[in-house]
Write an enzyme that holds these catalytic residues in place. Structure first.
Site, mmCIF file in Angstrom:
data_model
loop_
_atom_site.group_PDB
_atom_site.id
_atom_site.type_symbol
_atom_site.label_atom_id
_atom_site.label_comp_id
_atom_site.label_asym_id
_atom_site.label_seq_id
_atom_site.Cartn_x
_atom_site.Cartn_y
_atom_site.Cartn_z
ATOM 1 N N GLY A 104 15.841 3.008 39.940
ATOM 2 C CA GLY A 104 14.913 2.032 39.378
ATOM 3 C C GLY A 104 13.487 2.454 39.659
ATOM 4 O O GLY A 104 13.240 3.472 40.322
ATOM 5 N N ASP A 105 12.544 1.688 39.137
ATOM 6 C CA ASP A 105 11.122 1.942 39.385
ATOM 7 C C ASP A 105 10.554 0.733 40.074
ATOM 8 O O ASP A 105 10.787 -0.400 39.641
ATOM 9 C CB ASP A 105 10.387 2.193 38.062
ATOM 10 C CG ASP A 105 10.879 3.469 37.406
ATOM 11 O OD1 ASP A 105 10.835 4.515 38.077
ATOM 12 O OD2 ASP A 105 11.334 3.406 36.253
ATOM 13 N N HIS A 145 13.289 13.992 34.373
ATOM 14 C CA HIS A 145 12.683 12.724 34.777
ATOM 15 C C HIS A 145 11.159 12.889 34.827
ATOM 16 O O HIS A 145 10.669 13.914 35.299
ATOM 17 C CB HIS A 145 13.243 12.318 36.160
ATOM 18 C CG HIS A 145 12.814 10.962 36.586
ATOM 19 N ND1 HIS A 145 11.745 10.748 37.430
ATOM 20 C CD2 HIS A 145 13.273 9.731 36.260
ATOM 21 C CE1 HIS A 145 11.594 9.447 37.625
ATOM 22 N NE2 HIS A 145 12.508 8.802 36.927
ATOM 23 N N GLN A 172 19.353 9.515 29.748
ATOM 24 C CA GLN A 172 18.187 8.895 29.126
ATOM 25 C C GLN A 172 18.269 9.232 27.637
ATOM 26 O O GLN A 172 18.851 10.256 27.267
ATOM 27 C CB GLN A 172 16.909 9.490 29.748
ATOM 28 C CG GLN A 172 15.635 8.872 29.268
ATOM 29 C CD GLN A 172 15.618 7.372 29.484
ATOM 30 O OE1 GLN A 172 16.131 6.636 28.628
ATOM 31 N NE2 GLN A 172 15.071 6.912 30.593
ATOM 32 N N GLN A 208 6.971 0.226 19.729
ATOM 33 C CA GLN A 208 7.871 -0.003 20.872
ATOM 34 C C GLN A 208 8.490 1.328 21.332
ATOM 35 O O GLN A 208 8.559 1.622 22.519
ATOM 36 C CB GLN A 208 8.968 -0.968 20.426
ATOM 37 C CG GLN A 208 9.940 -1.380 21.496
ATOM 38 C CD GLN A 208 11.098 -2.175 20.880
ATOM 39 O OE1 GLN A 208 11.721 -1.734 19.918
ATOM 40 N NE2 GLN A 208 11.370 -3.340 21.431
ATOM 41 N N HIS A 262 26.431 6.224 24.415
ATOM 42 C CA HIS A 262 26.045 4.963 25.057
ATOM 43 C C HIS A 262 24.822 4.451 24.295
ATOM 44 O O HIS A 262 23.769 5.098 24.293
ATOM 45 C CB HIS A 262 25.701 5.231 26.532
ATOM 46 C CG HIS A 262 25.220 4.028 27.273
ATOM 47 N ND1 HIS A 262 26.070 3.073 27.795
ATOM 48 C CD2 HIS A 262 23.963 3.619 27.612
ATOM 49 C CE1 HIS A 262 25.360 2.144 28.436
ATOM 50 N NE2 HIS A 262 24.087 2.438 28.327
#
Ligand code: FAD
Length: 286
Positions: A104-105, A145, A172, A208, A262
Site C-alpha cells: 500500500g501507499d 514500481h 499492475q 481519470q 484480472h
C-alpha cells in the site's frame, strides 16, 4: 511464456468498497452482472493505513455470503502486527482462503509507517501466523514500481515476495504487452514459477486514466494517449477506441499463454462485460 501455459486460466474482477448507501446498491447490481460471467473470484481493495478496514470487511463478507469466491486485499503499511492478525483471523473464521497481500501507499498526513515496511514482510507474517491456510497473491510490476530505484532492484524485491511464500501474482495494469512478456521471461530465468496474471484496466475516461497512470507508473503508449486526447469530450469515441485497444491487448496476452486476466472494474460491469464477450471468455487456453 512456457511457464505460464501450464496454469489453468483464472479470470477475476477487482472491486472497491463503496462509501455510500447508493454505492453499496450500485455495487450489488454490478456484482450480479459480473457474477453471470462466472469469474474465479472477486477481489476487494483495502485502503492503506486501514482507512477502509470495516468497509472492505463488510463488502468481502457480503460477497462471500452470496456464494462467490472472494479475495480481500490487505495493505500492511501503517498497520500493526496485531491489527493485521485480527483481520486475518476474521477472514479465516469466515471461511475466506485467499488474500491479496500488499504494502500500500501511506496516506498523506500519516507519518508512521507502522510495523511492516514491505509486502514481502506481510507475506512472511501470513505464512508464519497462518501457515498455508491462505492462498496469497502479490502485486507485480511489468513496467516497474514507480518508487523503485532500478528495474533490477524492483525485480529482486518481487522475487523476495515469492520466496516469502506468495502463490501467485497479479500485475499492475499496462498497455505494453511486451513489458509483461519480458517480465515473465525474467521470472523464468531465475526459476520463479507461479502464475503471473495480467491486470487489465478498461479505458473509460481519459483524464481519470492519465491520473491513475501517472501515480502508479503505468505507461500509456504515446499513440494511444494522442488518439484519446484527440477525442476531447467525446466519451463514446474514447470508450470505443479503448475497447478496441484493450480487447487486442487481452487477445494477445491470452494467445501467448497468460494464465487468465484480472479486471480492474472500478465497480462498473459495462466495459469489462463487453471485453469479456468480445474475447468469448471463459475459454481454455493452450
Ligand atoms: P512492495 O512489493 O513492498 O514494493 C513497494 C516498493 O518497495 C517497490 O518499489 C519495491 O521495489 C520496494 N521494496 C520492496 N522490498 C524492499 C526492500 N526489502 N528494500 C527496499 N525496497 C523494497 N494499494 C492499496 O492501498 N490497496 C489495494 O487494495 C491495492 N491493490 C492493489 C492490487 C494490485 C494487483 C496492484 C498491482 C496494486 C495494488 N495497490 C493497492 C497498489 C500498491 O499498494 C502500490 O503499488 C504500492 O506502492 C506498492 O505495494 P506493493 O505491495 O507492490 O509493495
Amino acid at each position: 511464456m512456457e511457464s505460464q501455459k501450464k496454469f489453468s486460466p483464472a479470470f477475476s474482477f477487482e472491486l472497491f468498497p463503496p462509501q455510500t448507501p447508493q454505492g453499496i446498491e450500485k455495487l450489488r447490481l454490478t456484482r450480479q452482472q459480473l457474477a453471470e460471467l462466472s469469474p474465479k473470484f472477486f477481489s476487494v481493495t483495502f485502503g492503506a493505513g486501514g482507512s477502509t478496514r470495516e468497509r472492505t470487511l463488510e463488502t468481502v463478507l457480503e460477497i462471500h455470503a452470496e456464494g462467490h469466491n472472494v479475495a480481500p486485499h490487505l495493505s500492511c503499511i501503517g498497520s500493526t502486527r496485531q491489527n493485521i492478525h485480527s483481520l486475518l483471523e476474521k477472514y479465516f473464521q469466515a471461511g475466506i482462503r485467499q488474500i491479496v497481500a500488499l504494502r500500500g501507499d501511506l496516506p498523506s498526513g500519516m507519518a508512521q509507517p507502522g510495523e511492516f515496511r514491505y509486502a514481502s514482510e506481510l507475506v512472511a507474517f501470513i505464512r508464519q501466523e497462518f501457515g498455508t491456510s491462505f492462498h496469497v497473491d502479490v502485486a507485480a510490476y511489468p513496467e516497474y514500481h514507480p518508487q523503485a530505484r532500478s528495474a533490477q532492484f524492483d525485480f529482486e524485491n518481487f522475487k523476495r515476495k515469492i520466496e516469502s511464500g506468495a502463490n501467485s501474482a497479479i500485475t499492475q495494469y499496462f498497455y505494453n504487452a511486451d513489458a509483461y512478456f519480458h517480465f515473465v521471461e525474467c521470472c523464468e530465468a531465475v526459476g520463479v514459477n507461479i502464475p503471473i496474471v495480467p491486470g487489465i484496466m478498461p479505458i473509460n475516461k481519459f483524464s481519470q486514466l492519465v491520473r491513475f497512470s501517472d501515480s502508479c507508473g503505468a505507461e500509456i503508449p504515446r499513440w494511444v494517449r494522442k488518439k484519446l486526447e484527440g477525442y476531447g469530450d467525446d466519451s463514446e469515441s474514447i470508450q470505443a477506441f479503448g475497447l478496441d485497444i484493450v480487447t487486442d491487448l487481452c487477445e494477445r496476452l491470452l494467445n501467448e499463454g497468460a494464465p487468465g486476466l484480472h479486471f480492474y472494474t472500478l465497480n462498473s460491469a459495462d466495459l469489462t462485460s463487453i471485453i469479456w464477450q468480445r474475447l468469448q471468455l471463459p475459454r481454455h487456453i493452450n
